[in-house]
Every structure is written in C-alpha cells, then in structure tokens.
Design a protein around this motif. Structure first.
Motif, PDB file in Angstrom:
ATOM      1  N   MET A   1       0.844  -1.201   0.000  1.00 38.27           N
ATOM      2  CA  MET A   1       0.000   0.000   0.000  1.00 38.27           C
ATOM      3  C   MET A   1       0.876   1.247   0.000  1.00 38.27           C
ATOM      4  N   SER A   2       0.636   2.161  -0.945  1.00 42.68           N
ATOM      5  CA  SER A   2       1.424   3.376  -1.011  1.00 42.68           C
ATOM      6  C   SER A   2       0.971   4.332   0.083  1.00 42.68           C
ATOM      7  N   SER A   4       0.145   7.331  -0.215  1.00 45.61           N
ATOM      8  CA  SER A   4      -0.978   8.163  -0.638  1.00 45.61           C
ATOM      9  C   SER A   4      -2.311   7.504  -0.322  1.00 45.61           C
ATOM     10  N   GLU A   5      -2.270   6.196  -0.038  1.00 50.63           N
ATOM     11  CA  GLU A   5      -3.485   5.452   0.263  1.00 50.63           C
ATOM     12  C   GLU A   5      -3.568   5.087   1.744  1.00 50.63           C
ATOM     13  N   TYR A   7      -4.519   4.488   5.305  1.00 46.00           N
ATOM     14  CA  TYR A   7      -5.817   4.494   5.974  1.00 46.00           C
ATOM     15  C   TYR A   7      -5.571   4.177   7.441  1.00 46.00           C
ATOM     16  N   ALA A  27      -3.808  11.531   6.459  1.00 49.70           N
ATOM     17  CA  ALA A  27      -4.822  10.532   6.807  1.00 49.70           C
ATOM     18  C   ALA A  27      -5.616  10.968   8.028  1.00 49.70           C
ATOM     19  N   GLN A  30      -8.211  13.481   7.058  1.00 55.67           N
ATOM     20  CA  GLN A  30      -9.334  12.844   6.376  1.00 55.67           C
ATOM     21  C   GLN A  30     -10.334  12.277   7.383  1.00 55.67           C
ATOM     22  N   LYS A  59     -12.472  -1.485   6.054  1.00 57.60           N
ATOM     23  CA  LYS A  59     -11.043  -1.347   6.338  1.00 57.60           C
ATOM     24  C   LYS A  59     -10.750  -1.197   7.827  1.00 57.60           C
TER      25      LYS A  59
END
Length: 243
Positions: A1-2, A4-5, A7, A27, A30, A59
């Motif tokens: 998982m990069s 930018s992703e 979570y 994150a 967000q 997730k």
C-alpha cells in the motif's frame, strides 16, 4: 500500500514500515473531516461534550467514536492545550487519565514523532493492557492556529532494543486523531476521533458500549488536572531564579 493510500485503523504498522509524517497527518485530516457526517450520540458534562460515532467499515478493525468540546480561555487556552497534548503527550496523559499507570519512551524519531508504550489498568477481572503507539504532532501557527496529533499502533517486534523497552502484558490497540483549533469567538475546539480494541477475550461490543462516555470523561479529567496545576510551573521557575 502506497503512502498516498494510507488508511488509519487499529492494525499496527511495523517500525520499518512507519509512513511519513506527511502521510500520517493527511490521513488524520481525512478522519477529522469525515466526523462531520458521523451519527450524533449523547452529550456529556452538562452538554459541553458532544459525541459522534461511525460503524466499523470494511477497512476498520473496530468502530470509530468522536468527541467535540469548545473551551473558553478560563477553561484552557490554545497554548495550554497544545503544551499538554501536543508535547510530551504520553507523560501528560498519565497525569490525568486514571487508567494509565506507566508510560515508556521507546524512541524519539524526531521533534514531532515519538514511539511510546503505555500500560493501562482496568477493573478486575481485566488484566493490564499494553498499547504501543507512534505519536505525530504538528502545529500550524498560521491564524487561526491549528494543532493535530495522530496516534497509530506500532508493532516493535522486529527491533530487539524496542522490545526490551516495551511494557509486558496483553496487548491492546488504538488509533486516535486530535485537533485543536482556534475559533473566531476566541474559544478553542478540541476534536478527537478514535478506534480501539482492548484485545484479549473481551468482546468488542462490550468495549465499545461505553466508549462515548469514556472519551468524554477525559475532557473533565484533563481540565481538572490543568486547573489544579495552573501557575505551578511559573512559581517553580520563579523560585529557582530567586534562589
């Protein structure tokens, strides 16, 4: 998982895979933004602390809970809040959260990032729980000032020196995002969102059933501790100077 992703969840990250500070803060923002649409729950502390929640998503390892409170300068100034929550967070929390019995600094990665091991004690028959987390704290001095603190669970098992420092016991996990923000009326908003599991054999639904009231009490505990100690640091400094 990069990155930018990234979570945020209660799934711990390995020390060798700790994301960048920028990715963690992004994150965290967000999550904070998403709390605006969460389901509103009860209010506590004479309607001063509002709570919200979001059910466990695909997730997530657990549901999310949020509390929001606004504070006058009599309650706590922005500087006071940031100095206690954005700096030496774990050591300060041990002073006002009754369940925290010991905290151990495992690593100071940078001035804004530290790894801590916190030992929580709960009423019997629950055994002590160990939470090992990375704290990332960033302050924006642009007006209105905003401070964000993100805590994510960390797995230190691949580092023998870290393992030695980590407290021993059943492991729980939590992730949390806190934001301090100056408001136009001079007050400060303290918004906190968290997801957690105590681990062990405690059913998750039981742990979450009291989450809203638990996180709301932390506001009261903090303010009582802050007011009790207001002025002591200045007095101590003045005394040292006089001596």
């Amino acid at each position: 998982m990069s990155e930018s992703e990234l979570y945020l969840s209660i799934t711990p990250v390995k020390v060798s895979e700790i994301p960048s500070e920028e990715a963690i803060i992004k994150a965290g923002k967000q999550i904070l933004e998403s709390t605006m649409s969460w389901k509103q729950g009860k209010t506590y502390q004479h309607n001063k602390v509002k709570t919200f929640s979001r059910s466990k998503g695909p997730k997530d390892g657990a549901g999310w809970y949020c509390r929001v409170s606004e504070h006058t300068k009599e309650d706590a100034t922005f500087d006071e809040l940031w100095s206690k929550l954005g700096e030496n967070k774990a050591e300060n929390e041990m002073q006002f959260i009754p369940e925290i019995k010991t905290v151990t600094l495992i690593e100071r990665i940078s001035p804004t990032q530290t790894i801590w091991s916190l030992e929580y004690h709960f009423p019997p028959p629950i055994s002590p729980r160990i939470f090992t987390v990375l704290h990332t704290a960033v302050l924006s001095t642009e007006s209105p000032r905003t401070g964000i603190i993100v805590s994510i669970p960390v797995d230190v098992s691949e580092n023998a020196e870290y393992v030695k420092k980590e407290a021993k016991g059943a492991k729980g996990r939590y992730v949390a995002v806190e934001r301090l923000r100056e408001l136009e009326d001079g007050k400060v908003e303290w918004r906190m969102a968290t997801s957690s599991t105590p681990g062990g054999s405690i059913p998750q639904f039981i742990a979450e059933s009291s989450m809203a009231s638990t996180i709301s009490r932390d506001v009261t505990h903090f303010l009582e501790w802050l007011h009790k100690n207001r002025g002591k640091e200045q007095t101590s400094t003045s005394g040292d100077a006089a001596a």
